[in-house]
Design an enzyme around this catalytic site. Sequence first.
Site, mmCIF file in Angstrom:
data_model
loop_
_atom_site.group_PDB
_atom_site.id
_atom_site.type_symbol
_atom_site.label_atom_id
_atom_site.label_comp_id
_atom_site.label_asym_id
_atom_site.label_seq_id
_atom_site.Cartn_x
_atom_site.Cartn_y
_atom_site.Cartn_z
ATOM 1 N N ARG A 1 -2.215 -4.514 6.762
ATOM 2 C CA ARG A 1 -3.534 -4.061 6.353
ATOM 3 C C ARG A 1 -4.562 -4.902 7.078
ATOM 4 N NH1 ARG A 1 -5.650 -4.243 0.150
ATOM 5 N NH2 ARG A 1 -5.768 -6.445 0.646
ATOM 6 N N THR B 1 -11.122 -4.071 7.566
ATOM 7 C CA THR B 1 -11.328 -2.666 7.206
ATOM 8 C C THR B 1 -10.459 -2.227 6.041
ATOM 9 O OG1 THR B 1 -9.573 -1.904 8.672
ATOM 10 C CG2 THR B 1 -11.775 -2.150 9.640
ATOM 11 N N ASP C 1 -1.098 -12.836 -2.261
ATOM 12 C CA ASP C 1 -0.595 -12.152 -1.065
ATOM 13 C C ASP C 1 0.937 -12.171 -1.088
ATOM 14 O OD1 ASP C 1 -1.706 -11.660 2.159
ATOM 15 O OD2 ASP C 1 0.427 -11.816 1.700
ATOM 16 N N ASP D 1 2.787 -13.540 2.119
ATOM 17 C CA ASP D 1 2.628 -14.987 2.268
ATOM 18 C C ASP D 1 3.463 -15.749 1.242
ATOM 19 O OD1 ASP D 1 0.978 -14.796 4.440
ATOM 20 O OD2 ASP D 1 -0.885 -15.057 3.311
HETATM 21 C C1 PRP Z 1 0.422 -6.005 1.668
HETATM 22 C C2 PRP Z 1 1.441 -5.331 0.776
HETATM 23 C C3 PRP Z 1 1.218 -3.879 1.070
HETATM 24 C C4 PRP Z 1 -0.268 -3.811 1.307
HETATM 25 C C5 PRP Z 1 -0.921 -3.239 0.083
HETATM 26 O O1 PRP Z 1 0.876 -6.072 2.961
HETATM 27 O O2 PRP Z 1 2.748 -5.766 1.012
HETATM 28 O O3 PRP Z 1 1.925 -3.395 2.179
HETATM 29 O O4 PRP Z 1 -0.717 -5.155 1.513
HETATM 30 O O5 PRP Z 1 -2.268 -3.040 0.289
HETATM 31 P P1 PRP Z 1 -2.913 -1.580 0.331
HETATM 32 O O6 PRP Z 1 -2.345 -0.818 -0.813
HETATM 33 O O7 PRP Z 1 -4.384 -1.860 0.158
HETATM 34 O O8 PRP Z 1 -2.602 -0.962 1.653
HETATM 35 P P2 PRP Z 1 -0.008 -6.758 4.128
HETATM 36 O O9 PRP Z 1 -0.937 -5.759 4.729
HETATM 37 O O10 PRP Z 1 -0.626 -8.004 3.596
HETATM 38 O O11 PRP Z 1 1.051 -7.066 5.251
HETATM 39 P P3 PRP Z 1 2.261 -8.105 5.272
HETATM 40 O O12 PRP Z 1 3.286 -7.607 4.275
HETATM 41 O O13 PRP Z 1 2.746 -8.012 6.657
HETATM 42 O O14 PRP Z 1 1.734 -9.451 4.895
HETATM 43 N N1 URA Z 2 -1.624 -7.069 -0.627
HETATM 44 C C1 URA Z 2 -1.127 -8.151 -1.279
HETATM 45 O O1 URA Z 2 -0.193 -8.808 -0.801
HETATM 46 N N2 URA Z 2 -1.687 -8.485 -2.450
HETATM 47 C C2 URA Z 2 -2.699 -7.799 -2.998
HETATM 48 O O2 URA Z 2 -3.158 -8.160 -4.093
HETATM 49 C C3 URA Z 2 -3.202 -6.692 -2.301
HETATM 50 C C4 URA Z 2 -2.645 -6.342 -1.116
#
Ligand code: PRP
Ligand code: URA
Length: 209
Positions: A104, A108, A200, A203
């Site tokens: 994400r 944006t 997160d 993370d």
């Molecule tokens: C996080 C999570 C989802 C997304 C949710 O991933 O694991 O995939 O955010 O957010 P949304 O519903 O607003 O799209 P992230 O984009 O942080 O990527 P990552 O798992 O690579 O850290």
């Molecule tokens: N992605 C995450 O990992 N945590 C949140 O709370 C929202 C999006």
Amino acid sequence: MSRVYVFDHPLIQHKLTHIRDKNTGTKEFRELVEEVAMLMAYEITRDLPLEEVEIETPVAPAKAKVLAGKKLGLIPILRAGLGMVDGILRLIPAAKVGHIGLYRDPDTLQPVEYYVKLPTDIAERDLIVIDPMLATGGSAAAALAALKKRGARNLKLMCLIAAPEGIARVQEEHPDVDIYAAAVDERLNEKGYIVPGLGDAGDRLFGTK
Ligand code: PRP
Ligand code: URA
């Protein structure tokens, strides 16, 4: 309209509380996510079809039930969805696993696709899309669209924590996809994080920041 199932099993709720706690470290977080995923898989597979077979126990011949061999597939959304895969595979080891890489954009909040690798027969499989967090719903909606574009038809979405905004988005764009969650939280904050959420997920699973 897709349905939303919230798993209120005490073990799931207890473990989810520790997952949410900011004092829970990476190792324990990872173990708990895997355990909750396994417990959720137990619930989500409740409607798997069975067939009757004939066996012999040490005492007598018997008619007994086995899984009817339905083809399943797990589709973790990278990265954080990976943390749930092993727990589910412990219950359904024959499932195939496809991967969708999405992150994400922090400014944006739009999902950016960077990787797709799927079993060739996804059209014949019941697929469970896995991601711990359903926040704006952008990532899940994009993953579901990517799968449908490639022929997927039977889809479920499994997450640990869902926000009302994410549920509404998936229901709007994918009314055929039921959502399974361990909790539905209050709202998103101004950065698109689920409140209270767990922070997160990627993370916390992988120890990055
Ligand atoms: C996080 C999570 C989802 C997304 C949710 O991933 O694991 O995939 O955010 O957010 P949304 O519903 O607003 O799209 P992230 O984009 O942080 O990527 P990552 O798992 O690579 O850290
Ligand atoms: N992605 C995450 O990992 N945590 C949140 O709370 C929202 C999006």
